[in-house]
Enzyme design. Structure first.
Site, short mmCIF file in Angstrom:
data_model
loop_
_atom_site.label_atom_id
_atom_site.label_comp_id
_atom_site.label_asym_id
_atom_site.label_seq_id
_atom_site.Cartn_x
_atom_site.Cartn_y
_atom_site.Cartn_z
N ARG A 15 -8.10 22.41 -46.91
CA ARG A 15 -8.71 21.56 -45.91
C ARG A 15 -7.80 21.44 -44.67
O ARG A 15 -6.63 21.82 -44.70
CB ARG A 15 -8.98 20.17 -46.49
CG ARG A 15 -10.09 20.13 -47.52
CD ARG A 15 -10.18 18.77 -48.21
NE ARG A 15 -9.06 18.54 -49.11
CZ ARG A 15 -8.88 17.42 -49.81
NH1 ARG A 15 -9.76 16.43 -49.69
NH2 ARG A 15 -7.84 17.30 -50.62
N LYS A 75 -3.79 15.68 -46.93
CA LYS A 75 -3.03 15.23 -48.10
C LYS A 75 -1.73 14.55 -47.69
O LYS A 75 -1.26 14.65 -46.55
CB LYS A 75 -2.73 16.41 -49.02
CG LYS A 75 -3.96 16.95 -49.72
CD LYS A 75 -4.72 15.89 -50.51
CE LYS A 75 -3.97 15.38 -51.71
NZ LYS A 75 -4.73 14.32 -52.43
N TYR A 94 -4.38 10.78 -46.18
CA TYR A 94 -4.33 10.21 -47.53
C TYR A 94 -2.87 10.10 -47.95
O TYR A 94 -2.07 11.02 -47.71
CB TYR A 94 -5.07 11.09 -48.53
CG TYR A 94 -6.57 11.07 -48.39
CD1 TYR A 94 -7.30 9.90 -48.63
CD2 TYR A 94 -7.27 12.22 -48.03
CE1 TYR A 94 -8.68 9.87 -48.49
CE2 TYR A 94 -8.66 12.20 -47.91
CZ TYR A 94 -9.35 11.03 -48.14
OH TYR A 94 -10.71 11.01 -48.00
N HIS A 96 -1.86 7.79 -51.21
CA HIS A 96 -1.83 7.58 -52.66
C HIS A 96 -0.40 7.27 -53.12
O HIS A 96 0.20 7.99 -53.93
CB HIS A 96 -2.38 8.81 -53.39
CG HIS A 96 -3.79 9.15 -53.03
ND1 HIS A 96 -4.86 8.32 -53.34
CD2 HIS A 96 -4.32 10.21 -52.38
CE1 HIS A 96 -5.98 8.87 -52.90
NE2 HIS A 96 -5.69 10.01 -52.30
N GLU A 118 -7.24 6.07 -47.77
CA GLU A 118 -7.89 5.55 -48.98
C GLU A 118 -7.90 4.03 -49.06
O GLU A 118 -8.55 3.47 -49.95
CB GLU A 118 -7.23 6.12 -50.24
CG GLU A 118 -5.83 5.61 -50.56
CD GLU A 118 -4.72 6.40 -49.89
OE1 GLU A 118 -3.55 6.21 -50.28
OE2 GLU A 118 -5.00 7.24 -49.00
N ASP A 270 -4.99 11.43 -58.58
CA ASP A 270 -4.18 11.19 -57.39
C ASP A 270 -3.69 9.75 -57.30
O ASP A 270 -2.82 9.43 -56.49
CB ASP A 270 -4.91 11.61 -56.11
CG ASP A 270 -6.29 11.00 -55.97
OD1 ASP A 270 -6.62 10.11 -56.78
OD2 ASP A 270 -7.04 11.43 -55.08
#
Length: 373
Positions: A15, A75, A94, A96, A118, A270
């Protein structure tokens, strides 16, 4: 503002954080956009698509991190990328953080302002920047589980929809949110016998009303979860506590009661995973076995369908990215308390309480950080 988008370097991540369309929108708002050469190729966007919109193509991630006021990714930043972050820079991606103390400490040390997709909320209590990838992951989970169930891949050798005279696969979906709903729909569409477990009775009623018996629903007590897992050929873990580590719902001891060759698909990996025996895997080597049970625990499942995922994520993130660029992060968050929920790290301080609880790190209120910034 200079907005930079580097090539993703996490294993098998195809991505890209900015589509050519998003780059065009940012440029139309008066911002400069820098794209690392090749960043969009995995999603089907060659460099020429970006340059045609007025973006500047640069050769390296080092140039992106050195020049950009805001770095937009998909990511979480890998170790090499975290070393390039600097004080005053905005990172929008993101993160996480709850299961990742090393990344958390590195981001705190960087002094950067780190905003996690997120944990951004909306007025209805949803997670609008997580939702599109949850939809993708939910739809992928039964497909990946079906492959894992094939005997050549170590599974039970069970076909999802069965055939006349032979029962279909039994699939349990733990969690009735966005991931779980889409997983249940796809698994049922493949002909499987599906049960969705959740602790929210209103949500279970809503699923019953929406899908009219397309799949079964069950209240997620420990006993019910264990019983359904024992009877299932596939269990999809789809639980979410926003920003926090996922709860462990199936222990290693429980595996001995499951059918040999059954598949566990952990979409919560994740956030640390919802099965005790889960550990992150990659698309290159996605499945491993523990006590005769096959585990699929790819931490970036939507990366497998990079073009669809990139377009869906870009649609969701674009308004927030433009707000951050147009107003600056502080004013954008003063204007939008839901965007403020995305602030996880700023100026050497952790600002998200669920991460602090998970990792035992002191947290500064994001509202306090905003006042003092």
């Amino acid at each position: 503002m200079k907005i930079g988008c580097p090539t993703e370097i996490k294993a098998q991540e195809f991505r890209v954080g900015l589509t050519p369309g998003a780059a065009a929108e940012a440029i139309a708002h008066g911002h400069e956009v820098l794209i690392q050469s090749g960043a969009g190729e995995g999603a089907g966007f060659p460099d020429g698509d970006y340059s045609a919109q007025g973006a500047r193509i640069v050769d390296s991630a080092e140039e992106i991190f050195a020049e950009a006021d805001m770095v937009v990714k998909v990511k979480e930043p890998q170790k090499a990328e975290r070393k390039m972050l600097r004080e005053g820079q905005v990172l929008f991606t993101y993160l996480h953080l709850a299961p990742d103390p090393e990344q958390t400490h590195d981001l705190i040390a960087s002094g950067a302002t780190c905003i996690a997709y997120e944990t951004v909320t909306d007025p209805r209590g949803g997670l609008p920047l997580l939702a599109p990838m949850s939809e993708v992951a939910g739809k992928l989970a039964p497909q990946m589980g079906a492959c894992t169930l094939q005997k050549a891949n170590g599974g039970r050798g069970v076909l999802m929809g069965g055939v006349p005279g032979v029962s279909p696969a039994r699939v349990a979906v733990i969690g009735g949110g966005v991931v779980g709903t889409h997983a249940a729909r796809i698994a049922a569409g493949m002909g499987a016998d599906v049960t969705v477990l959740d602790r929210s009775l209103p949500r279970l009623k809503q699923l019953d009303d929406m899908f009219r018996g397309e799949f079964k629903t069950l209240y997620a007590t420990q006993a019910n979860t264990a019983e359904v897992a024992r009877a299932s050929d596939m269990v999809i873990g789809a639980v979410l506590i926003p920003g926090a580590a996922a709860p462990k719902l199936i222990s290693r001891a429980d595996l001995s009661d499951m059918k040999p060759g059954a598949a566990l698909v952990d979409v919560a990996i994740d956030q640390g995973g919802c099965f005790e025996t889960s550990k992150p895997t990659t698309h290159q080597d996605p499945v491993y076995e523990v006590d005769g049970i096959m585990h699929y625990c790819v931490a970036n499942m939507p990366g497998a369908v990079a073009r669809t995922s990139t377009l869906a994520l870009g649609n969701a993130t674009l308004p927030h990215m433009l707000a951050l660029a147009d107003k600056g992060w502080k004013q954008a968050m003063l204007d939008d308390p839901h965007l403020l929920e995305g602030l996880n790290v700023h100026g050497g301080k952790l600002t998200y309480f669920a991460v602090g609880r998970a990792l035992g790190i002191d947290v500064t209120s994001p509202q306090l950080v905003l006042k003092s910034a």
